[in-house]
Design a protein around this motif. Sequence first.
Motif, mmCIF file in Angstrom:
data_model
loop_
_atom_site.group_PDB
_atom_site.id
_atom_site.type_symbol
_atom_site.label_atom_id
_atom_site.label_comp_id
_atom_site.label_asym_id
_atom_site.label_seq_id
_atom_site.Cartn_x
_atom_site.Cartn_y
_atom_site.Cartn_z
ATOM 1 N N GLY A 111 0.885 -1.050 0.388
ATOM 2 C CA GLY A 111 0.034 0.387 -0.042
ATOM 3 C C GLY A 111 0.704 0.918 0.063
ATOM 4 O O GLY A 111 1.986 1.098 0.361
ATOM 5 N N LEU A 112 0.162 2.063 -0.399
ATOM 6 C CA LEU A 112 1.347 3.137 -0.764
ATOM 7 C C LEU A 112 1.821 4.078 0.406
ATOM 8 O O LEU A 112 2.361 5.248 0.167
ATOM 9 C CB LEU A 112 0.493 4.240 -2.110
ATOM 10 N N ASN A 113 0.287 4.042 1.462
ATOM 11 C CA ASN A 113 0.180 4.550 2.403
ATOM 12 C C ASN A 113 2.100 4.313 3.459
ATOM 13 O O ASN A 113 2.642 4.925 4.333
ATOM 14 C CB ASN A 113 -0.812 3.833 3.684
ATOM 15 N N ASN A 114 1.506 3.393 3.431
ATOM 16 C CA ASN A 114 3.263 2.562 3.853
ATOM 17 C C ASN A 114 4.477 3.370 3.488
ATOM 18 O O ASN A 114 4.936 3.416 3.920
ATOM 19 C CB ASN A 114 2.469 0.858 4.200
ATOM 20 N N THR A 115 4.519 3.446 2.534
ATOM 21 C CA THR A 115 5.924 3.430 1.676
ATOM 22 C C THR A 115 5.769 4.753 2.119
ATOM 23 O O THR A 115 7.282 5.288 2.203
ATOM 24 C CB THR A 115 6.633 2.743 0.364
ATOM 25 N N MET A 116 4.788 5.387 1.545
ATOM 26 C CA MET A 116 4.448 7.838 2.082
ATOM 27 C C MET A 116 5.564 6.994 3.403
ATOM 28 O O MET A 116 6.181 8.165 3.517
ATOM 29 C CB MET A 116 3.743 8.072 1.590
ATOM 30 N N ASN A 117 5.413 6.011 4.475
ATOM 31 C CA ASN A 117 5.347 6.581 6.017
ATOM 32 C C ASN A 117 7.397 6.043 5.893
ATOM 33 O O ASN A 117 7.554 7.451 6.531
ATOM 34 C CB ASN A 117 4.092 6.051 6.791
ATOM 35 N N ILE A 118 7.226 4.885 5.311
ATOM 36 C CA ILE A 118 8.620 4.943 5.540
ATOM 37 C C ILE A 118 9.631 6.179 5.320
ATOM 38 O O ILE A 118 10.608 5.800 5.788
ATOM 39 C CB ILE A 118 8.542 3.181 4.727
ATOM 40 N N ASP A 133 12.696 8.961 -3.050
ATOM 41 C CA ASP A 133 12.678 8.043 -3.848
ATOM 42 C C ASP A 133 10.710 7.604 -3.148
ATOM 43 O O ASP A 133 10.630 7.155 -4.261
ATOM 44 C CB ASP A 133 12.966 7.120 -4.703
ATOM 45 N N LEU A 134 11.214 6.979 -2.477
ATOM 46 C CA LEU A 134 9.784 6.110 -1.748
ATOM 47 C C LEU A 134 8.866 7.637 -1.788
ATOM 48 O O LEU A 134 7.159 6.998 -2.086
ATOM 49 C CB LEU A 134 9.951 5.612 -0.828
ATOM 50 N N ASN A 135 9.577 8.165 -1.254
ATOM 51 C CA ASN A 135 8.216 9.618 -0.865
ATOM 52 C C ASN A 135 7.337 9.734 -2.523
ATOM 53 O O ASN A 135 6.320 9.852 -2.891
ATOM 54 C CB ASN A 135 8.931 10.810 -0.494
ATOM 55 N N LYS A 136 8.512 9.994 -3.250
ATOM 56 C CA LYS A 136 7.952 10.541 -4.589
ATOM 57 C C LYS A 136 7.648 9.790 -5.351
ATOM 58 O O LYS A 136 6.081 10.135 -5.891
ATOM 59 C CB LYS A 136 9.328 10.847 -5.607
ATOM 60 N N MET A 137 7.965 8.055 -5.241
ATOM 61 C CA MET A 137 6.960 6.960 -6.156
ATOM 62 C C MET A 137 5.175 6.801 -5.625
ATOM 63 O O MET A 137 4.530 6.871 -6.387
ATOM 64 C CB MET A 137 7.447 5.524 -5.605
ATOM 65 N N SER A 138 5.304 7.494 -4.002
ATOM 66 C CA SER A 138 3.885 7.190 -3.412
ATOM 67 C C SER A 138 2.986 7.714 -3.677
ATOM 68 O O SER A 138 2.331 8.084 -4.104
ATOM 69 C CB SER A 138 4.139 6.696 -1.826
ATOM 70 N N ALA A 139 3.352 9.292 -3.703
ATOM 71 C CA ALA A 139 2.800 10.721 -4.199
ATOM 72 C C ALA A 139 2.066 10.373 -5.681
ATOM 73 O O ALA A 139 0.923 10.589 -5.759
ATOM 74 C CB ALA A 139 3.838 11.849 -3.682
#
Length: 402
Positions: A77-84, A120-126
């Motif tokens: 889920g993208l919420n988890n990758t963004m928070n990580i 890049d986790l943040n950018k890809m998730s957004a």
Amino acid sequence: MGQLSLAALPDQVKQYLIITGNYWAFTLTDGALRMLVVLYFHQLGYSPISIAMLFLFYEIFGVITNLVGGWLGARLGLNNTMNIGLGLQIVALAMLTVSSEMLTVAYVMVAQALSGIAKDLNKMSAKSAIKMLVPDDAQGKLYQWVAILTGSKNALKGVGFFLGGVLLTLAEFRGAMIIMASVLVLVWLASMLNLKADLGKAKTKPKFTDIFSKSPAINMLSAARMFLFGARDVWFVVALPVFLAATFGWNHWWVGGFMACWVIAYGIVQSFAPYLTGKKQGKVPTGKAAFIWAGYLLLIPAAIALALHFDWHVQYAIIIGLMVFGAVFAVNSSLHSYLIVSYAGNDGVSLDVGFYYMANAMGRLIGTVLSGVIYQQYGLEACLWLSSLFIVAAAGLSVKLP
């Protein structure tokens, strides 16, 4: 009243605002950190190649993260990758609060590696999350949302550059890291509480081999993106700030301020890119638009390189030329950002977006390393000629886009 109106917003808009807020907060620290590292280590007497090496792990791990991050986003889920991503940036900033004797090249490279993974986790998730929030038949709206997210991110990255110069002057390197980490902790806690748990999770668990795109259009667009971002970073990352400080004798405020203005203007143009590429006539862009705008971009670094070669109003040529380059580059980048989100499949969208931003990170990696090496050996003019060659490659690849 503000609380009531926020509660009344549709759920997808609330999620978009949370994602955008996370992305904005992260971007401010990312831009500031980059400027702090360049200026602080230049001040300590490091060579351009050594400064470029400080960013080597940042870019290498960006490549790996985009490749693996898309797969993780589809599974977790993208919420988890963004928070990580937000959590890792806090750790990276905390690592840099040590005393100056401990800030060896190897140690800073490790902290920058964590920051590269986080970014890049943040950018890809957004970017992936937006695809999930917009219906398939609303391509114009998708283009607008992607343009606003990307443009506002880059404007804030510019503010971050300026912030980096200011924080270095007012709070010094260690103080700047403590301030930024503290603010990001608050954003991270708010995100953990408010971001939806199932955002972007694929219905079927994707295999690890699915990280490589099977779509010819996405492969072609990714290759064009790699050369496009290599063309920017080959002069922008190390060569330009060091040139401004060494040749024009600018101080931290001036260098940070100019780089900030460049990226802010670039971000503002990006937000308006849909209106520059035919949205008013009801058109959404195709691959042909990417080729045409790459052609416009090609003329600019070549013209600045000629001005440097003939010693023709060098200061004006660089300042005005790079502002024009920023505006045209912004439209190119916005077009690409829309095309990838449009081409990406709906189930496990982050796989396609992650693969594409892996190519983006690869372009930045190549550009960053060459920026230090080519500038130290041959100067800024050579960096600009290489930039022109990279744009020729990006334009050539764009011809084949659907």
